[in-house]
Scaffold this motif. Structure first.
Motif, PDB file in Angstrom:
ATOM      1  N   LEU A   1     -30.356 -30.964  62.043  1.00 20.61           N
ATOM      2  CA  LEU A   1     -29.280 -31.073  61.294  1.00 20.61           C
ATOM      3  C   LEU A   1     -29.467 -31.348  59.709  1.00 20.61           C
ATOM      4  O   LEU A   1     -28.556 -30.587  58.776  1.00 20.61           O
ATOM      5  CB  LEU A   1     -28.386 -32.277  61.746  1.00 20.61           C
ATOM      6  CG  LEU A   1     -27.649 -32.252  63.057  1.00 20.61           C
ATOM      7  CD1 LEU A   1     -26.876 -33.365  63.400  1.00 20.61           C
ATOM      8  CD2 LEU A   1     -26.870 -30.902  63.151  1.00 20.61           C
ATOM      9  N   ASN A   2     -30.494 -31.627  59.229  1.00 18.55           N
ATOM     10  CA  ASN A   2     -30.849 -31.735  57.852  1.00 18.55           C
ATOM     11  C   ASN A   2     -31.320 -30.455  57.375  1.00 18.55           C
ATOM     12  O   ASN A   2     -31.370 -30.006  56.274  1.00 18.55           O
ATOM     13  CB  ASN A   2     -32.014 -32.714  57.703  1.00 18.55           C
ATOM     14  CG  ASN A   2     -31.494 -34.180  57.415  1.00 18.55           C
ATOM     15  OD1 ASN A   2     -30.539 -34.330  57.422  1.00 18.55           O
ATOM     16  ND2 ASN A   2     -32.481 -35.108  57.951  1.00 18.55           N
ATOM     17  N   LYS A   3     -31.699 -29.366  58.477  1.00 16.00           N
ATOM     18  CA  LYS A   3     -32.187 -28.039  58.060  1.00 16.00           C
ATOM     19  C   LYS A   3     -30.691 -27.229  57.798  1.00 16.00           C
ATOM     20  O   LYS A   3     -31.083 -26.285  57.306  1.00 16.00           O
ATOM     21  CB  LYS A   3     -33.111 -27.476  58.960  1.00 16.00           C
ATOM     22  CG  LYS A   3     -34.387 -28.066  59.338  1.00 16.00           C
ATOM     23  CD  LYS A   3     -35.140 -27.424  58.467  1.00 16.00           C
ATOM     24  CE  LYS A   3     -36.819 -27.794  58.654  1.00 16.00           C
ATOM     25  NZ  LYS A   3     -37.405 -27.117  57.614  1.00 16.00           N
ATOM     26  N   LEU A   4     -29.688 -27.833  58.257  1.00 17.70           N
ATOM     27  CA  LEU A   4     -28.572 -26.903  58.276  1.00 17.70           C
ATOM     28  C   LEU A   4     -27.678 -27.303  56.892  1.00 17.70           C
ATOM     29  O   LEU A   4     -26.975 -26.428  56.549  1.00 17.70           O
ATOM     30  CB  LEU A   4     -27.437 -27.469  59.387  1.00 17.70           C
ATOM     31  CG  LEU A   4     -27.970 -26.778  60.870  1.00 17.70           C
ATOM     32  CD1 LEU A   4     -27.175 -27.214  61.944  1.00 17.70           C
ATOM     33  CD2 LEU A   4     -28.018 -25.240  60.761  1.00 17.70           C
ATOM     34  N   PHE A   5     -27.645 -28.488  56.452  1.00 17.73           N
ATOM     35  CA  PHE A   5     -26.734 -28.866  55.595  1.00 17.73           C
ATOM     36  C   PHE A   5     -27.423 -29.755  54.449  1.00 17.73           C
ATOM     37  O   PHE A   5     -28.158 -30.762  54.782  1.00 17.73           O
ATOM     38  CB  PHE A   5     -25.674 -29.504  56.105  1.00 17.73           C
ATOM     39  CG  PHE A   5     -24.457 -29.744  55.214  1.00 17.73           C
ATOM     40  CD1 PHE A   5     -23.646 -28.752  54.891  1.00 17.73           C
ATOM     41  CD2 PHE A   5     -24.038 -30.881  54.512  1.00 17.73           C
ATOM     42  CE1 PHE A   5     -22.454 -28.848  54.275  1.00 17.73           C
ATOM     43  CE2 PHE A   5     -22.897 -31.274  53.790  1.00 17.73           C
ATOM     44  CZ  PHE A   5     -22.137 -30.015  53.559  1.00 17.73           C
ATOM     45  N   ASN A   6     -27.181 -29.497  53.129  1.00 14.44           N
ATOM     46  CA  ASN A   6     -27.677 -30.300  52.099  1.00 14.44           C
ATOM     47  C   ASN A   6     -26.731 -31.488  51.751  1.00 14.44           C
ATOM     48  O   ASN A   6     -25.570 -30.981  51.281  1.00 14.44           O
ATOM     49  CB  ASN A   6     -27.977 -29.582  50.866  1.00 14.44           C
ATOM     50  CG  ASN A   6     -28.588 -30.331  49.748  1.00 14.44           C
ATOM     51  OD1 ASN A   6     -28.930 -31.388  49.722  1.00 14.44           O
ATOM     52  ND2 ASN A   6     -29.315 -29.504  48.921  1.00 14.44           N
ATOM     53  N   ASP A   7     -26.850 -32.739  51.869  1.00 15.45           N
ATOM     54  CA  ASP A   7     -26.002 -33.892  51.713  1.00 15.45           C
ATOM     55  C   ASP A   7     -25.641 -34.076  50.101  1.00 15.45           C
ATOM     56  O   ASP A   7     -24.601 -34.542  49.713  1.00 15.45           O
ATOM     57  CB  ASP A   7     -26.338 -35.306  52.239  1.00 15.45           C
ATOM     58  CG  ASP A   7     -26.358 -35.025  53.814  1.00 15.45           C
ATOM     59  OD1 ASP A   7     -25.501 -34.373  54.459  1.00 15.45           O
ATOM     60  OD2 ASP A   7     -27.095 -35.738  54.503  1.00 15.45           O
ATOM     61  N   HIS A   8     -26.729 -33.879  49.374  1.00 17.99           N
ATOM     62  CA  HIS A   8     -26.588 -34.019  47.910  1.00 17.99           C
ATOM     63  C   HIS A   8     -25.718 -33.151  47.289  1.00 17.99           C
ATOM     64  O   HIS A   8     -24.879 -33.399  46.360  1.00 17.99           O
ATOM     65  CB  HIS A   8     -28.060 -34.202  47.306  1.00 17.99           C
ATOM     66  CG  HIS A   8     -28.791 -35.172  48.173  1.00 17.99           C
ATOM     67  ND1 HIS A   8     -28.680 -36.561  48.010  1.00 17.99           N
ATOM     68  CD2 HIS A   8     -29.849 -35.169  48.746  1.00 17.99           C
ATOM     69  CE1 HIS A   8     -29.520 -37.445  48.548  1.00 17.99           C
ATOM     70  NE2 HIS A   8     -30.323 -36.440  48.943  1.00 17.99           N
TER      71      HIS A   8
END
Length: 187
Positions: free
Chosen positions: A99-106
């Motif tokens: 999921l971290n490869k899909l969306f950038n939280d920052h």
């Protein structure tokens, strides 16, 4: 009529068990050691559907059958959840990495060029002494997942179902690695 030797037949033949899988994942291209997940219980490989067209010329007609590459499908894997030595849920941790490869939280935006580099599914023989075939996928993205439900009234096992889209897929036999001089990865 040929002579049937029962003892020789029993020595050579075995009962066909359900396939056992070993899944190796390299998250980034720089990763030397892959993440190995032996808890894979089911694999649904993408299939190419066939298309037919009938072409008529004069009184004759000819039907052509050819592959339809417009929608190949998804790779679907089913895993059993378990704890690692560090007391962390392994599949949950892997899903979080995907999921971290899909969306950038920052920046609050989708990552379009960040993929899981490689996923190799190894299918083992009945007595688990050698790998019979490998399915290799490159540049994957997690497209869907289903998490288990914790319910005290249910006897269900804690299973994850993960679906991946991919850019490249091929099948190879481990003896092809030996012929090219590349050492086979041992599991």
């Amino acid at each position: 009529m040929g002579l049937c030797n029962i003892y020789e037949y029993q020595r050579l033949k075995s009962i066909k068990l359900s396939d056992s899988y070993g899944v190796q994942i390299r998250i980034n291209e720089e990763d030397k050691e892959p993440l190995i997940l032996y808890e894979c219980t089911s694999v649904t490989l993408p299939t190419i559907k066939m298309k037919t067209d009938v072409i008529q010329y004069g009184n004759n007609s000819k039907m052509f059958v050819y592959p339809d590459y417009s929608n190949i499908g998804e790779l679907e894997l089913e895993f059993l959840e378990h704890y690692s030595k560090e007391n962390v849920l392994c599949i949950q941790n892997f899903v979080n990495t995907c999921l971290n490869k899909l969306f950038n939280d920052h920046l609050f935006e989708y990552k379009l060029n960040d993929y899981i580099h490689e996923l190799i599914i190894k299918v083992y023989s009945n007595n688990f002494d050698y790998c019979s075939i490998e399915h290799v996928f490159h540049h994957l993205k997690l497209s869907d997942y289903t998490k288990y439900d914790l319910d005290y009234s249910s006897a269900e096992i804690a299973k994850w179902t993960l679906k991946f889209m991919f850019m490249e897929y091929f099948v190879r036999r481990p003896n092809e690695l030996e012929e090219t001089g590349t050492p086979e990865e041992t599991v």
